[in-house]
Design a protein around this motif. Structure first.
Motif, PDB file in Angstrom:
ATOM      1  N   ALA A 189      -7.270   6.672 -10.296  1.00 24.32           N
ATOM      2  CA  ALA A 189      -6.023   7.153 -10.886  1.00 24.32           C
ATOM      3  C   ALA A 189      -4.830   6.514 -10.186  1.00 24.32           C
ATOM      4  CB  ALA A 189      -5.953   8.679 -10.795  1.00 24.32           C
ATOM      5  N   LEU A 190      -4.896   6.390  -8.865  1.00 23.72           N
ATOM      6  CA  LEU A 190      -3.810   5.741  -8.126  1.00 23.72           C
ATOM      7  C   LEU A 190      -3.719   4.260  -8.466  1.00 23.72           C
ATOM      8  CD1 LEU A 190      -3.735   7.307  -4.552  1.00 23.72           C
ATOM      9  CD2 LEU A 190      -2.109   7.584  -6.415  1.00 23.72           C
ATOM     10  N   ALA A 191      -4.866   3.650  -8.732  1.00 24.98           N
ATOM     11  CA  ALA A 191      -4.854   2.238  -9.123  1.00 24.98           C
ATOM     12  C   ALA A 191      -4.125   2.066 -10.463  1.00 24.98           C
ATOM     13  CB  ALA A 191      -6.283   1.703  -9.217  1.00 24.98           C
ATOM     14  N   VAL A 192      -4.310   3.017 -11.376  1.00 24.05           N
ATOM     15  CA  VAL A 192      -3.584   2.986 -12.650  1.00 24.05           C
ATOM     16  C   VAL A 192      -2.087   3.095 -12.394  1.00 24.05           C
ATOM     17  CG1 VAL A 192      -3.157   4.236 -14.802  1.00 24.05           C
ATOM     18  CG2 VAL A 192      -5.502   3.898 -14.003  1.00 24.05           C
ATOM     19  N   LEU A 193      -1.699   4.052 -11.538  1.00 27.10           N
ATOM     20  CA  LEU A 193      -0.283   4.243 -11.237  1.00 27.10           C
ATOM     21  C   LEU A 193       0.307   2.990 -10.589  1.00 27.10           C
ATOM     22  CD1 LEU A 193       2.177   6.119 -11.140  1.00 27.10           C
ATOM     23  CD2 LEU A 193       1.363   6.923  -8.912  1.00 27.10           C
ATOM     24  N   THR A 194      -0.433   2.385  -9.681  1.00 28.35           N
ATOM     25  CA  THR A 194       0.062   1.204  -8.971  1.00 28.35           C
ATOM     26  C   THR A 194       0.284   0.035  -9.937  1.00 28.35           C
ATOM     27  OG1 THR A 194      -1.089   1.900  -6.963  1.00 28.35           O
ATOM     28  CG2 THR A 194      -0.424  -0.416  -7.094  1.00 28.35           C
ATOM     29  N   TYR A 195      -0.629  -0.149 -10.874  1.00 27.05           N
ATOM     30  CA  TYR A 195      -0.458  -1.242 -11.830  1.00 27.05           C
ATOM     31  C   TYR A 195       0.736  -0.980 -12.743  1.00 27.05           C
ATOM     32  CZ  TYR A 195      -1.699  -5.175 -14.791  1.00 27.05           C
ATOM     33  OH  TYR A 195      -1.674  -6.367 -15.464  1.00 27.05           O
ATOM     34  N   LEU A 196       0.913   0.269 -13.143  1.00 25.18           N
ATOM     35  CA  LEU A 196       2.091   0.612 -13.948  1.00 25.18           C
ATOM     36  C   LEU A 196       3.365   0.412 -13.132  1.00 25.18           C
ATOM     37  CD1 LEU A 196       0.879   3.878 -15.737  1.00 25.18           C
ATOM     38  CD2 LEU A 196       1.256   1.637 -16.797  1.00 25.18           C
ATOM     39  N   ALA A 197       3.302   0.737 -11.825  1.00 27.48           N
ATOM     40  CA  ALA A 197       4.476   0.567 -10.964  1.00 27.48           C
ATOM     41  C   ALA A 197       4.852  -0.903 -10.826  1.00 27.48           C
ATOM     42  CB  ALA A 197       4.208   1.181  -9.593  1.00 27.48           C
ATOM     43  N   LYS A 198       3.840  -1.777 -10.750  1.00 29.67           N
ATOM     44  CA  LYS A 198       4.119  -3.209 -10.651  1.00 29.67           C
ATOM     45  C   LYS A 198       4.728  -3.750 -11.948  1.00 29.67           C
ATOM     46  CE  LYS A 198       0.552  -4.227  -7.203  1.00 29.67           C
ATOM     47  NZ  LYS A 198      -0.739  -4.915  -6.935  1.00 29.67           N
ATOM     48  N   ASN A 199       4.523  -3.004 -13.022  1.00 25.33           N
ATOM     49  CA  ASN A 199       5.087  -3.395 -14.319  1.00 25.33           C
ATOM     50  C   ASN A 199       6.037  -2.306 -14.821  1.00 25.33           C
ATOM     51  OD1 ASN A 199       3.343  -5.937 -15.226  1.00 25.33           O
ATOM     52  ND2 ASN A 199       1.964  -4.467 -14.257  1.00 25.33           N
ATOM     53  N   THR A 221       0.806  -1.219   0.000  1.00 24.55           N
ATOM     54  CA  THR A 221       0.000   0.000   0.000  1.00 24.55           C
ATOM     55  C   THR A 221       0.837   1.267   0.000  1.00 24.55           C
ATOM     56  OG1 THR A 221      -0.130  -0.055   2.422  1.00 24.55           O
ATOM     57  CG2 THR A 221      -1.913  -1.127   1.193  1.00 24.55           C
ATOM     58  N   GLN A 222       2.164   1.126   0.089  1.00 22.58           N
ATOM     59  CA  GLN A 222       3.043   2.284   0.096  1.00 22.58           C
ATOM     60  C   GLN A 222       4.266   1.998  -0.769  1.00 22.58           C
ATOM     61  OE1 GLN A 222       3.736   2.511   4.319  1.00 22.58           O
ATOM     62  NE2 GLN A 222       2.129   4.032   4.623  1.00 22.58           N
ATOM     63  N   TYR A 223       4.629   2.950  -1.600  1.00 27.01           N
ATOM     64  CA  TYR A 223       5.805   2.758  -2.435  1.00 27.01           C
ATOM     65  C   TYR A 223       6.298   4.121  -2.918  1.00 27.01           C
ATOM     66  CZ  TYR A 223       2.345   3.062  -6.279  1.00 27.01           C
ATOM     67  OH  TYR A 223       1.351   3.458  -7.126  1.00 27.01           O
ATOM     68  N   TRP A 224       7.496   4.111  -3.496  1.00 28.34           N
ATOM     69  CA  TRP A 224       8.115   5.327  -4.009  1.00 28.34           C
ATOM     70  C   TRP A 224       8.212   5.252  -5.528  1.00 28.34           C
ATOM     71  CZ3 TRP A 224      10.042   9.363  -0.921  1.00 28.34           C
ATOM     72  CH2 TRP A 224      10.007   9.121   0.453  1.00 28.34           C
ATOM     73  N   VAL A 225       7.829   6.340  -6.183  1.00 31.10           N
ATOM     74  CA  VAL A 225       8.039   6.522  -7.618  1.00 31.10           C
ATOM     75  C   VAL A 225       9.007   7.687  -7.754  1.00 31.10           C
ATOM     76  CG1 VAL A 225       6.985   7.181  -9.803  1.00 31.10           C
ATOM     77  CG2 VAL A 225       5.782   5.623  -8.276  1.00 31.10           C
ATOM     78  N   GLY A 226      10.286   7.372  -8.014  1.00 30.94           N
ATOM     79  CA  GLY A 226      11.298   8.428  -7.946  1.00 30.94           C
ATOM     80  C   GLY A 226      11.340   8.974  -6.531  1.00 30.94           C
ATOM     81  N   ASP A 227      11.178  10.298  -6.371  1.00 32.05           N
ATOM     82  CA  ASP A 227      11.143  10.863  -5.018  1.00 32.05           C
ATOM     83  C   ASP A 227       9.723  11.204  -4.581  1.00 32.05           C
ATOM     84  OD1 ASP A 227      10.743  12.926  -6.768  1.00 32.05           O
ATOM     85  OD2 ASP A 227      12.139  14.323  -5.811  1.00 32.05           O
ATOM     86  N   PHE A 228       8.732  10.591  -5.235  1.00 33.43           N
ATOM     87  CA  PHE A 228       7.340  10.747  -4.835  1.00 33.43           C
ATOM     88  C   PHE A 228       6.924   9.533  -3.991  1.00 33.43           C
ATOM     89  CE2 PHE A 228       7.644  13.484  -8.494  1.00 33.43           C
ATOM     90  CZ  PHE A 228       6.821  14.557  -8.192  1.00 33.43           C
ATOM     91  N   PHE A 229       6.345   9.794  -2.817  1.00 29.56           N
ATOM     92  CA  PHE A 229       5.864   8.724  -1.947  1.00 29.56           C
ATOM     93  C   PHE A 229       4.376   8.518  -2.188  1.00 29.56           C
ATOM     94  CE2 PHE A 229       3.963   7.354   2.127  1.00 29.56           C
ATOM     95  CZ  PHE A 229       4.617   6.137   2.277  1.00 29.56           C
ATOM     96  N   ILE A 230       3.991   7.301  -2.515  1.00 28.66           N
ATOM     97  CA  ILE A 230       2.600   6.959  -2.819  1.00 28.66           C
ATOM     98  C   ILE A 230       2.019   6.207  -1.630  1.00 28.66           C
ATOM     99  CG2 ILE A 230       1.031   5.988  -4.531  1.00 28.66           C
ATOM    100  CD1 ILE A 230       3.126   8.023  -5.638  1.00 28.66           C
TER     101      ILE A 230
END
Length: 746
Positions: A32-42, A3-12
């Motif tokens: 929108a966050l669900a889209v980002l999370t799926y992209l992050a997993k891939n 439920t928590q992760y980093w994209v570059g220096d952005f904390f999600i």
């Protein structure tokens, strides 16, 4: 699920629907966050449009535009300069081209990182030998082997310690989680036909203390209720109590603001004595409060007893509101917190932490949350980051959550937590009723609130029934037989005075502020019948809703255009022109509108109260040019212009003022004629109002002629409009308020 992760220096943070960078957080729609999370997993892979749509919107038919909108929201949140984070692959899909670090992996691998560091450093240090120990050939073998080990361990511990500190520091960069609160139980603590309000817990949490007001008898008493036994105890004799109570730290005394009993003449309005009550004695028999500080001309609000025995209050001065500290032992008050700019909106005190939280408007017009110590030292100041559910200009009144080092507030049907840094999170609640004045139990596991609708009706009464010889009024046969439920007739007959008025508009919720249409047959009014306060019009037979304002809307003022084709509405502190076909025109406002008094549509100017840097100003606003001029520096409840342009003011001391040769002159004939509504009507240069003795009166500005025109029923709240033959009034059917307790889910 991570439920928590980093994209570059952005904390999600998916638990809060937030993206945070350098302690600046943005709330993002969950999809929108669900889209980002799926992209992050891939990460660094192309994900097709179809795959994203089926993953984020399963079993739902949505268009590709929905996905495009979510991508646009994410790119905006991640910064316009970081468009390359989410790369578009034409006719293929999207990819997230940035390093992704999952919080659970960071936490779980911290021990392994330390262990690997120990191993690699230990092996490398074995090849490094201190010269002094090589030369010492006489040392036993064990000593020769142990010496290099101590050196290695020393270096290893330094490296490992540094790594641990780095990990701790890295984790501390992660924004702290606001505890998630969920309420799942509600029980009613008071249930009478009277109004119970201003409820607080005793410091030990065993009792609630509240006001109980009997409308018809004009009796206001303070009561206590033992939460375990449900026994109610009357604490005071008749008393004009006002405002919430505050207990001393030991729970033996409570302090509040009060006037004399309401059956005694009122000489000063909004001027309240500071009084105290011995709680233990009151539990045995009702007591008379003791006056601590006698009121003169000051406007004081919300006393809070601090741990050191002093009392903090809000005080109004010429520049707005400030906090003062009053010492009962020294009988002396001092300024505690005076803003350099802006004004104090509200404050709360935490007994547990000996800390004051101040909700304040700054010079930039934004509301801030500030923490101060009991001696007035500013500890922190942060702007409150509003969620979309909270209107832009709404004033927020936070209180302390004693367990979680945070604050919370209500907007009516919604509850929110507020961090000390200004972050807002919505609280999950299954209860849809409007509830106000939240206060936590000392244990932090329960919450007191006030619940209950205000039921009022609109009556249209011929003037001759008030001014003529017959005060006996009647209900029209048509409305009695066709549109009025039987219950409404019985509700309106409880007064000793004739109150059987013809009801123009009735539901079991609030109907209010009715105005005649200029040159027409419609009447505009406010109603809560659709769930939220909205603007309606009616011809007496059919009613039409003109607006659809959002949840927790509050309306402070409406007025017709002179041609009767539209109305100006102050909804959520913003002016909106509403036409009879429901189309709207909103006027951009730099400052929040506290009250709309009058609209002169011919020159498109509005007389209103605005909050500028936290301070209320009476201004005339030019809607065409979006500018204004201040017309009075007085603190007033109501003001209107007469037809010939004279500005009439009604102030907090119950006095009326009109223009004079040099400065405003008091209208002495109207002393003590102000009613409980604190408003009045002007027609043809004549002022009309209803006083506290339920008398309809008039005052002719041209010849200074004052008249008592007749008497109305004591269930009349106030006069809203008048024409040549009729008047419109709001009557109170019931104003039941009850104290309820919400419990946190376990």
């Amino acid at each position: 699920m991570d439920t928590q992760y980093w994209v570059g220096d952005f904390f999600i943070d998916l638990t809060r629907n937030q993206i945070t960078q350098k302690m600046h957080s943005q709330t993002i729609p969950p999809k929108a966050l669900a889209v980002l999370t799926y992209l992050a997993k891939n990460a660094n892979k192309v994900v097709s449009h179809d795959e994203l749509l089926s993953e984020v919107w399963p079993d739902t038919v949505v268009t590709p535009n929905t996905l495009h909108r979510s991508i646009a929201q994410l790119r905006k949140a991640l910064g316009e300069g970081n468009l390359s984070f989410i790369k578009t692959h034409p006719k293929q899909g999207y990819s997230l081209e940035v390093e992704v670090r999952w919080q659970n992996n960071i936490n779980s691998t911290s021990t392994d990182v330390t262990s690997d560091a120990f191993t690699s450093n230990h092996s490398s240090q074995e090849d490094t030998v201190d010269d002094s120990q090589v030369k010492d050939s006489t040392a036993p073998d064990s000593a020769q082997h142990s010496a290099p080990s101590r050196v290695a361990l020393k270096l290893i511990s330094m490296v490992a310690g540094g790594i641990i500190l780095a990990i701790i520091g890295y984790q501390n960069l992660t924004p702290k989680q606001t505890p998630q609160l969920t309420f799942d139980k509600l029980r009613v603590l008071t249930a009478t036909d009277d109004k119970e309000f201003d409820a607080t817990y005793t410091p030990d949490g065993n009792y609630i203390v509240f006001h109980r007001y009997l409308d018809k008898l004009c009796v206001n008493k303070i009561w206590a209720k033992n939460i375990s036994t449900q026994k109610e105890i009357q604490l005071t004799n008749d008393w004009g109590a006002y405002g919430r109570h505050s207990f001393s730290k030991d729970g033996k005394k409570l302090v509040f603001l009060a006037t004399q009993p309401c059956n005694q003449p009122v000489t000063q309005r909004d001027c309240y004595d500071l009084v105290s009550l011995d709680f233990d004695k009151s539990l045995k028999s009702p007591q008379q409060p003791s006056v601590i500080l006698k009121c003169k001309n000051s406007i004081l609000k919300k006393p809070s007893w601090l741990n050191d025995g002093s009392i903090t209050l809000k005080q109004r001065d010429s520049n707005g509101w400030k906090l003062i500290n009053y010492s009962p032992s020294l009988n002396k008050s001092t300024d505690l917190y005076v803003p350099n700019d802006g004004s104090v909106i509200d404050y709360a005190y935490s007994v547990a932490d000996d800390l004051i939280a101040v909700a304040r408007i700054h010079k930039d017009g934004k509301q801030y949350i500030e923490l101060i110590s009991p001696d007035g030292k500013l500890l922190s100041s942060h702007p409150i980051e509003r969620l979309p559910e909270i209107s832009k200009f709404r004033s927020l009144y936070p209180n302390f959550d004693p367990l979680n080092k945070q604050l919370f507030f209500s907007t009516g049907r919604q509850l929110f937590t507020l961090s000390y840094e200004g972050k807002v999170t919505k609280i999950n609640s299954p209860f849809g009723d409007r509830m106000t004045q939240p206060e936590f139990h000392p244990s932090g596991k329960k919450l007191l609130m006030l619940k209950g609708p205000y039921d009022s009706d609109i009556v249209k009464v011929p003037l001759n029934e008030i001014t003529g010889i017959g005060l006996q009024t009647h209900r029209s046969e048509t409305q009695t037989s066709q549109s009025q439920p039987e219950s409404s007739q019985s509700k309106l007959s409880s007064s000793n005075q004739p109150t059987n008025y013809a009801i123009f508009e009735r539901t079991n919720l609030g109907e209010d502020y009715a105005l005649f249409q200029p040159g027409g047959k419609l009447i505009a009014f406010l109603s809560e019948r659709s769930g939220e306060e909205q603007l309606w019009v009616s011809d007496g037979k059919d009613s039409q809703k003109l607006t659809n304002f959002p949840l927790d809307t509050y309306i402070n003022g409406i007025d017709w255009a002179e041609d009767g084709k539209s109305l100006l509405v102050n909804a959520n502190n913003v002016l909106t022109q509403v036409f009879l076909d429901s189309t709207q025109k909103t006027f951009p406002m730099e400052h929040p509108v506290s009250q709309l008094y009058q609209w002169e549509s011919k020159n498109n100017s509005a007389l209103m109260a605005v909050r500028i840097e936290g301070i209320i100003k009476i201004v005339e606003f030019d809607l065409n040019k979006s500018d204004f001029r201040e017309v009075s520096d007085k603190f007033v409840f109501w003001t209107l212009k007469s037809e010939d342009g004279r500005l009439i003011l009604y102030d907090h001391m119950g006095q009326f003022w009109k223009p004079g040769p040099v400065e405003p002159q008091q209208i002495k004939a109207l002393n003590k004629q102000g009613g409980k509504s604190r408003s009045f009507v002007i027609k043809n240069n004549i002022i009309y109002d209803i006083n506290d003795d339920n008398q309809l009166w008039s005052y002719d500005l041209n010849n200074d002629d004052f008249k008592i025109l007749g008497e109305v029923g004591d269930n009349v709240d106030y006069l809203t409009d008048i024409d040549q033959t009729q008047l419109l009034m709001t009557i109170q059917v019931s104003a039941k308020k009850e104290v309820v307790e919400l419990s946190l889910s376990k």
